[in-house]
Design a protein around this motif. Structure first.
Motif, PDB file in Angstrom:
ATOM      1  N   TRP A  46       0.830  -1.206   0.000  1.00 53.78           N
ATOM      2  CA  TRP A  46       0.000   0.000   0.000  1.00 53.78           C
ATOM      3  C   TRP A  46       0.866   1.258   0.000  1.00 53.78           C
ATOM      4  O   TRP A  46       1.685   1.452   0.896  1.00 53.78           O
ATOM      5  CB  TRP A  46      -0.911   0.003   1.230  1.00 53.78           C
ATOM      6  CG  TRP A  46      -2.176   0.771   0.998  1.00 53.78           C
ATOM      7  CD1 TRP A  46      -2.332   2.123   1.029  1.00 53.78           C
ATOM      8  CD2 TRP A  46      -3.455   0.234   0.667  1.00 53.78           C
ATOM      9  NE1 TRP A  46      -3.632   2.468   0.753  1.00 53.78           N
ATOM     10  CE2 TRP A  46      -4.345   1.330   0.525  1.00 53.78           C
ATOM     11  CE3 TRP A  46      -3.948  -1.061   0.498  1.00 53.78           C
ATOM     12  CZ2 TRP A  46      -5.694   1.154   0.212  1.00 53.78           C
ATOM     13  CZ3 TRP A  46      -5.280  -1.224   0.181  1.00 53.78           C
ATOM     14  CH2 TRP A  46      -6.137  -0.129   0.041  1.00 53.78           C
ATOM     15  N   LEU A  47       0.699   2.104  -1.009  1.00 54.78           N
ATOM     16  CA  LEU A  47       1.442   3.350  -1.125  1.00 54.78           C
ATOM     17  C   LEU A  47       0.471   4.516  -1.069  1.00 54.78           C
ATOM     18  O   LEU A  47      -0.494   4.554  -1.842  1.00 54.78           O
ATOM     19  CB  LEU A  47       2.227   3.394  -2.429  1.00 54.78           C
ATOM     20  CG  LEU A  47       3.203   2.240  -2.676  1.00 54.78           C
ATOM     21  CD1 LEU A  47       3.828   2.370  -4.056  1.00 54.78           C
ATOM     22  CD2 LEU A  47       4.270   2.188  -1.600  1.00 54.78           C
ATOM     23  N   GLU A  54       3.624  16.884  -8.269  1.00 54.88           N
ATOM     24  CA  GLU A  54       3.981  15.897  -9.282  1.00 54.88           C
ATOM     25  C   GLU A  54       5.263  15.164  -8.889  1.00 54.88           C
ATOM     26  O   GLU A  54       5.399  13.958  -9.141  1.00 54.88           O
ATOM     27  CB  GLU A  54       4.151  16.570 -10.639  1.00 54.88           C
ATOM     28  CG  GLU A  54       4.471  15.597 -11.759  1.00 54.88           C
ATOM     29  CD  GLU A  54       4.420  16.219 -13.139  1.00 54.88           C
ATOM     30  OE1 GLU A  54       5.175  15.759 -14.017  1.00 54.88           O
ATOM     31  OE2 GLU A  54       3.612  17.152 -13.342  1.00 54.88           O
ATOM     32  N   GLU A  55       6.191  15.880  -8.271  1.00 56.95           N
ATOM     33  CA  GLU A  55       7.452  15.259  -7.872  1.00 56.95           C
ATOM     34  C   GLU A  55       7.207  14.146  -6.842  1.00 56.95           C
ATOM     35  O   GLU A  55       7.809  13.068  -6.923  1.00 56.95           O
ATOM     36  CB  GLU A  55       8.397  16.317  -7.300  1.00 56.95           C
ATOM     37  CG  GLU A  55       8.912  17.318  -8.312  1.00 56.95           C
ATOM     38  CD  GLU A  55       7.876  18.352  -8.730  1.00 56.95           C
ATOM     39  OE1 GLU A  55       6.853  18.515  -7.993  1.00 56.95           O
ATOM     40  OE2 GLU A  55       8.054  18.987  -9.777  1.00 56.95           O
ATOM     41  N   HIS A  56       6.327  14.413  -5.885  1.00 57.61           N
ATOM     42  CA  HIS A  56       6.028  13.380  -4.883  1.00 57.61           C
ATOM     43  C   HIS A  56       5.319  12.199  -5.525  1.00 57.61           C
ATOM     44  O   HIS A  56       5.652  11.032  -5.243  1.00 57.61           O
ATOM     45  CB  HIS A  56       5.158  13.968  -3.769  1.00 57.61           C
ATOM     46  CG  HIS A  56       4.830  12.985  -2.680  1.00 57.61           C
ATOM     47  ND1 HIS A  56       3.691  12.208  -2.715  1.00 57.61           N
ATOM     48  CD2 HIS A  56       5.511  12.626  -1.568  1.00 57.61           C
ATOM     49  CE1 HIS A  56       3.669  11.424  -1.654  1.00 57.61           C
ATOM     50  NE2 HIS A  56       4.756  11.650  -0.937  1.00 57.61           N
ATOM     51  N   VAL A  60       6.253   8.048  -5.752  1.00 57.07           N
ATOM     52  CA  VAL A  60       5.324   6.963  -5.407  1.00 57.07           C
ATOM     53  C   VAL A  60       5.206   5.981  -6.573  1.00 57.07           C
ATOM     54  O   VAL A  60       5.261   4.756  -6.386  1.00 57.07           O
ATOM     55  CB  VAL A  60       3.942   7.532  -5.022  1.00 57.07           C
ATOM     56  CG1 VAL A  60       2.937   6.405  -4.807  1.00 57.07           C
ATOM     57  CG2 VAL A  60       4.044   8.396  -3.771  1.00 57.07           C
ATOM     58  N   VAL A  61       5.044   6.510  -7.776  1.00 62.43           N
ATOM     59  CA  VAL A  61       4.940   5.647  -8.959  1.00 62.43           C
ATOM     60  C   VAL A  61       6.229   4.860  -9.164  1.00 62.43           C
ATOM     61  O   VAL A  61       6.196   3.655  -9.493  1.00 62.43           O
ATOM     62  CB  VAL A  61       4.597   6.488 -10.203  1.00 62.43           C
ATOM     63  CG1 VAL A  61       4.750   5.663 -11.483  1.00 62.43           C
ATOM     64  CG2 VAL A  61       3.179   7.030 -10.101  1.00 62.43           C
ATOM     65  N   LYS A  62       7.367   5.506  -8.975  1.00 62.48           N
ATOM     66  CA  LYS A  62       8.657   4.816  -9.104  1.00 62.48           C
ATOM     67  C   LYS A  62       8.725   3.628  -8.161  1.00 62.48           C
ATOM     68  O   LYS A  62       9.197   2.544  -8.539  1.00 62.48           O
ATOM     69  CB  LYS A  62       9.794   5.798  -8.820  1.00 62.48           C
ATOM     70  CG  LYS A  62      11.183   5.206  -8.979  1.00 62.48           C
ATOM     71  CD  LYS A  62      12.254   6.252  -8.710  1.00 62.48           C
ATOM     72  CE  LYS A  62      13.655   5.659  -8.847  1.00 62.48           C
ATOM     73  NZ  LYS A  62      14.708   6.684  -8.577  1.00 62.48           N
TER      74      LYS A  62
END
Length: 236
Positions: A46-47, A54-56, A60-62
């Motif tokens: 869970w993230l 957008e940077e944050h 998360v996507v990374k």
């Protein structure tokens, strides 16, 4: 067989049901959500992404892509909230509400798809399903009304179509579609469940099963389509 799934927008409703469905099936499941609903949902990574910047979100996507998902669901969407119900006439249109609907139904999915683009452009046989709505089909619209929701979901469908073309130039095996999940017993549909034909209203678990079947049947030939819950193509 789906081995790794990423569900974006899964704190409740169909998104959460999808995450549970795949976790129960033994797949690796990663969830990105504004709210942390990991309690009681064991077996998922869970993230939390409060969409601060957008940077944050990119970080998360990374993190989520470390699990190398082969199937990605984007489940963000709002039909109504405590601010407004769907409009019956353009006389009820509030541009501030329209902007809110665009934020959730279009801008948030667009952000995640932008961040996923490098991955989608190279990951073999990757499948993306963005939850849309049949009422977002221009060709199927014979009733009118529901301006903000229809407009924003039609825009989401165009976003998916555009992305499918761009990704397709780089990755011939990718399948990127928008999909109508059908009428599901969630907070989104509750005010509109009266007088539905028998059998039309589905539980979230049943809808998740149907969407999983659609995902399993996806291939590059279907990329860019708006699909119904049974996998058949709907008109744009």
């Amino acid at each position: 067989m789906t081995q790794s799934v990423l569900v974006i927008g899964a704190s409740k409703g169909i998104g959460l049901a999808l995450a549970r469905h795949y976790a129960d099936a033994g797949a690796t499941v990663c969830v990105i959500s504004r709210q942390n609903n990991s309690a009681g949902n064991a077996g998922m990574h869970w993230l939390q992404d409060p969409l601060l910047s957008e940077e944050h979100s990119a970080q998360v996507v990374k993190h989520a892509l470390l699990y190398q998902p082969d199937t990605i669901f984007i489940c963000n969407g709002v039909l109504h909230d405590d601010k407004a119900m769907p409009e019956k006439t353009i006389r009820q249109l509030d541009t501030a509400i329209l902007a809110d609907r665009f934020l959730t139904n279009v801008q948030v999915p667009a952000l995640y798809l932008k961040l996923l683009f490098p991955y989608l452009s190279k990951q073999a046989n990757v499948r993306v399903l963005a939850l849309s709505a049949k009422v977002g089909s221009i060709g199927d619209n014979a009733l009118g009304g529901w301006y903000s929701y229809r407009i924003s979901k039609a825009a989401l469908n165009m976003l998916v179509k555009n992305l499918s073309i761009e990704v397709g130039r780089l990755n011939k095996t990718a399948a990127i579609v928008s999909v109508h999940p059908g009428t599901t017993d969630t907070a989104l549909s509750q005010p509109f469940q009266q007088n539905l034909p028998q059998g039309q209203l589905q539980t979230p678990a049943a809808t998740a099963q149907r969407l999983a079947r659609v995902a399993a049947g996806l291939n590059a030939e279907k990329t860019g389509l708006l699909l119904n819950w049974d996998g058949t193509a709907l008109p744009w």
